[in-house]
Design an enzyme around this catalytic site. Structure first.
Site, short mmCIF file in Angstrom:
data_model
loop_
_atom_site.label_atom_id
_atom_site.label_comp_id
_atom_site.label_asym_id
_atom_site.label_seq_id
_atom_site.Cartn_x
_atom_site.Cartn_y
_atom_site.Cartn_z
N CYS A 102 3.19 -3.01 4.08
CA CYS A 102 2.27 -1.94 4.45
C CYS A 102 2.94 -1.18 5.58
O CYS A 102 4.15 -1.35 5.78
CB CYS A 102 0.88 -2.48 4.82
N HIS A 143 10.61 -23.32 9.92
CA HIS A 143 9.62 -24.00 10.75
C HIS A 143 8.19 -23.90 10.22
O HIS A 143 7.40 -24.81 10.43
CB HIS A 143 9.64 -23.43 12.18
N ASP A 152 0.88 -1.17 0.00
CA ASP A 152 0.00 0.00 0.00
C ASP A 152 0.91 1.22 0.00
O ASP A 152 2.14 1.10 -0.14
CB ASP A 152 -1.00 -0.04 1.17
N THR A 164 2.85 -1.34 8.92
CA THR A 164 3.41 -2.21 9.96
C THR A 164 3.67 -3.64 9.49
O THR A 164 4.33 -4.41 10.20
CB THR A 164 2.40 -2.33 11.12
N HIS A 200 8.12 -30.29 11.73
CA HIS A 200 7.45 -29.07 11.28
C HIS A 200 6.45 -29.36 10.17
O HIS A 200 5.45 -28.66 10.03
CB HIS A 200 8.49 -28.03 10.83
#
Ligand code: RB5
Length: 147
Positions: free
Chosen positions: A65, A98, A8, A67, A133
């Site tokens: 974006c 993982h 964004d 954060t 995993h």
């Protein structure tokens, strides 16, 4: 590798810098937008990149974006996507080793270019460890399928 990238407005500057970095490192990069710092809604670009990755058209997706949180939440709504918000080399490495993450999300307002480049390079070069995993990732797929 074939990489789908998108952001964004808050991730735009970091996206542009990372695109150059990825091309310099020999990757092929498809930009799904946005094209400027004009405000756009992160779910729109996140959906496009995530669907393209889920369809197998790209090896990995990278979403930026402000954060990294909004793009991560959105990407994880798309079936087949395991998006990881990473903020350092360690989380980038673990997300691949993982969690077999197929989309990396990074915060444009929280991460410097040099840190982001380190995160991206680590994410792309780290292989999924499988083993115990694999069993856990399979359980994620079952929840995705059956709730
Ligand atoms: C845009 O202001 C900001 O909310 C967005 O980039 C992102 O950080 C959302 O998670």
């Amino acid at each position: 590798m074939k990489i789908a990238i998108g952001s964004d407005h808050a991730g735009f500057a970091l996206k542009e810098a990372l695109k150059k970095h990825l091309v310099k490192e020999g990757h092929s990069v498809e930009d799904f937008g946005c094209g400027s710092e004009e405000p756009v809604d992160y779910p729109d670009v996140s959906k496009k990149v995530s669907q393209a990755v889920a369809e197998g058209k790209y090896d990995f997706g990278i979403l930026l974006c402000g954060t990294g949180i909004g793009t991560s939440i959105t990407a994880n709504k798309v079936v087949g996507i395991r998006a990881a918000l990473c903020y350092d080399k360690y989380t980038a490495e673990m997300s691949r080793a993982h969690n077999d993450a197929n989309i990396l999300t990074v915060g444009g307002r929280t991460t410097s270019f040099s840190r982001a480049a380190e995160i991206v390079d680590t994410f792309l070069k780290t292989k999924f460890e499988g083993g115990r995993h694999e069993r856990r990732v399979k359980k994620i797929r079952e929840i995705e399928k059956n709730g």
